[in-house]
Each structure stands twice: as C-alpha cells, then as structure tokens.
Design a protein around this motif. Sequence first.
Motif, PDB file in Angstrom:
ATOM      1  N   UNK A   1      -0.044  28.349  33.162  1.00 41.30           N
ATOM      2  CA  UNK A   1       0.974  27.817  32.273  1.00 41.30           C
ATOM      3  C   UNK A   1       1.348  26.425  32.748  1.00 41.30           C
ATOM      4  N   UNK A   2       1.604  25.595  31.812  1.00 41.18           N
ATOM      5  CA  UNK A   2       1.867  24.188  32.119  1.00 41.18           C
ATOM      6  C   UNK A   2       3.334  23.873  31.880  1.00 41.18           C
ATOM      7  N   UNK A   3       3.931  23.196  32.833  1.00 37.83           N
ATOM      8  CA  UNK A   3       5.310  22.750  32.666  1.00 37.83           C
ATOM      9  C   UNK A   3       5.339  21.233  32.588  1.00 37.83           C
ATOM     10  N   UNK A   4       6.259  20.740  31.825  1.00 31.68           N
ATOM     11  CA  UNK A   4       6.335  19.294  31.596  1.00 31.68           C
ATOM     12  C   UNK A   4       7.151  18.589  32.667  1.00 31.68           C
ATOM     13  N   UNK A   5       8.184  19.250  33.140  1.00 34.37           N
ATOM     14  CA  UNK A   5       9.150  18.556  33.977  1.00 34.37           C
ATOM     15  C   UNK A   5       8.586  18.146  35.325  1.00 34.37           C
ATOM     16  N   UNK A   6       7.708  18.956  35.886  1.00 33.90           N
ATOM     17  CA  UNK A   6       7.260  18.661  37.239  1.00 33.90           C
ATOM     18  C   UNK A   6       6.458  17.368  37.286  1.00 33.90           C
ATOM     19  N   UNK A   7       5.850  17.007  36.166  1.00 35.52           N
ATOM     20  CA  UNK A   7       5.112  15.749  36.139  1.00 35.52           C
ATOM     21  C   UNK A   7       6.040  14.565  35.936  1.00 35.52           C
ATOM     22  N   UNK A   8       7.034  14.747  35.091  1.00 32.30           N
ATOM     23  CA  UNK A   8       7.829  13.600  34.687  1.00 32.30           C
ATOM     24  C   UNK A   8       9.032  13.331  35.584  1.00 32.30           C
TER      25      UNK A   8
ATOM     26  N   UNK B 143      16.203  14.902  37.780  1.00 36.06           N
ATOM     27  CA  UNK B 143      16.786  13.746  37.112  1.00 36.06           C
ATOM     28  C   UNK B 143      16.667  13.798  35.600  1.00 36.06           C
ATOM     29  N   UNK B 144      15.840  14.682  35.071  1.00 33.72           N
ATOM     30  CA  UNK B 144      15.717  14.773  33.614  1.00 33.72           C
ATOM     31  C   UNK B 144      16.957  15.372  32.983  1.00 33.72           C
ATOM     32  N   UNK B 145      17.739  16.079  33.760  1.00 39.03           N
ATOM     33  CA  UNK B 145      18.961  16.658  33.216  1.00 39.03           C
ATOM     34  C   UNK B 145      18.753  17.978  32.506  1.00 39.03           C
ATOM     35  N   UNK B 146      17.543  18.470  32.473  1.00 41.13           N
ATOM     36  CA  UNK B 146      17.254  19.788  31.904  1.00 41.13           C
ATOM     37  C   UNK B 146      16.364  20.557  32.882  1.00 41.13           C
ATOM     38  N   UNK B 147      16.465  21.865  32.830  1.00 40.16           N
ATOM     39  CA  UNK B 147      15.543  22.707  33.581  1.00 40.16           C
ATOM     40  C   UNK B 147      14.558  23.341  32.608  1.00 40.16           C
ATOM     41  N   UNK B 148      13.356  23.559  33.090  1.00 37.98           N
ATOM     42  CA  UNK B 148      12.340  24.174  32.244  1.00 37.98           C
ATOM     43  C   UNK B 148      12.128  25.615  32.696  1.00 37.98           C
ATOM     44  N   UNK B 149      12.029  26.497  31.719  1.00 35.72           N
ATOM     45  CA  UNK B 149      11.880  27.922  32.023  1.00 35.72           C
ATOM     46  C   UNK B 149      10.587  28.433  31.411  1.00 35.72           C
TER      47      UNK B 149
END
Lengths: 56, 158
Positions: A1-8, B143-149
């Motif tokens: 599964x790919x997450x966007x936040x860890x890259x950005x 820093x994005x201000x959101x968490x991803x689940x």
Amino acid sequence: MRLCTSFTITLAFTALFLSACGSSTSPTIRTGPQLQHPVTPGPNNIPATPGQALAQ
Amino acid sequence: MAVAAGFTPEEFGAALFPNASASNSLSRPMALFQTVCLDNAPDIEAIANAAARNGLDVERPSPGQVFALEWTDTSFASVQVNIDSAYASECATTGATAQTVSSEAVRDAFFGALGTSHARGTSMTSFGGSAYNITHHMEDGGALGVNEHAFMLQSPTP
C-alpha cells in the motif's frame, strides 16, 4: 500500500502531495521511518586566521 | 512545526483539504474497506469493479493490481490492491484526517464498526479458506498538518 505523506513531508509542496497520490506510477512510497537526509558540510574556505591575508 | 514558505501545518492542511472535518474524513475509507475490500476479496476484478461503482477513478497498473483514487476538497481516499505490498494479497484503503484525531480513536471506530477486537491495530480473521490480517496504520503527516491512515486486508496467500 502506498502512502502519500511519507514522500511529501520532506518536500512540503502541495503539488508533490498531489502527484504522489495521483497515480500508481508516481514515486514508490513505503511506510516506515522517514528518510534522513545526510548533512555533508561543504569545504571550509574561510582562512583560519582572517587577519593573515590583510597582513600580507 | 513550520513548513516551507512560512505556512503553518494548519494552513497547509487547509490548502489540501479546504472543507475537511476531523469527524467525517475517515468515514469514506472505512466504508470502502468494507464494501470494496471485505465484500470482494480476494477477487481482484470484483474489487476493481466495486471501486468504480463507488465512484473512484480506477487504474490497473497490472492485472494483479488496482490503484483507485478519489480526491475532493473534503476528503482523500484510495483503494489499493497489491501496491507496494509484501503480502501475496493485500487490499487497502487510505484516507487523511486532522492530526487532532488520535490513532487510538481511529482504531476504536474502525474495529468497532467491524465488530471485532484488535491488538495494537491488528485483528485476524479468515474467510474463503484463507487467513487474513486486518490492520490499521497511521502515518504522521508532520508538517502537512494531516495524518494519513491505511486500513488493510492482508493475506500470505494470493
């Protein structure tokens, strides 16, 4: 599964968030510890004794 | 934590999801997990069809993979089958929410809706002759201000 936040996280640009999430062909994202960017000090060109050049 | 160009995390999150609210932004991926992943696994074609019926833009990187995306100004959700997975079979849904929502609260809601208990975000189940892990993972968006689940259905067998 790919997450966007860890890259950005390290880049912090909305466009890159969008591109990371927008296609399966975008850069591979994996969960886990964030990559740490090594800090490599550049060459130190500052004379050790600043007054020496003037003295010459 | 401040981010580039002087944005605060709150401003950055607001730019990404201008109408997002903490209370509803994960309801979509949780619902997709049930109606797309649980109801159709391990049939990949059925998962892809279900994602399309639910309005997601479906991409098929290969016959064994699904990458489906939904992006609005109130939420972000994806359905992913066998994308960057170490498991033989994985169906995952993802979404983002405000950082004020704790991982524990999300797990309580998610596993509560499924009617099962969990240990540190993982539950085990079996159907169709295969064993599955049901797992929640939160990625701190910093820093994005959101968490991803991510809500994942994983099996060591295809």
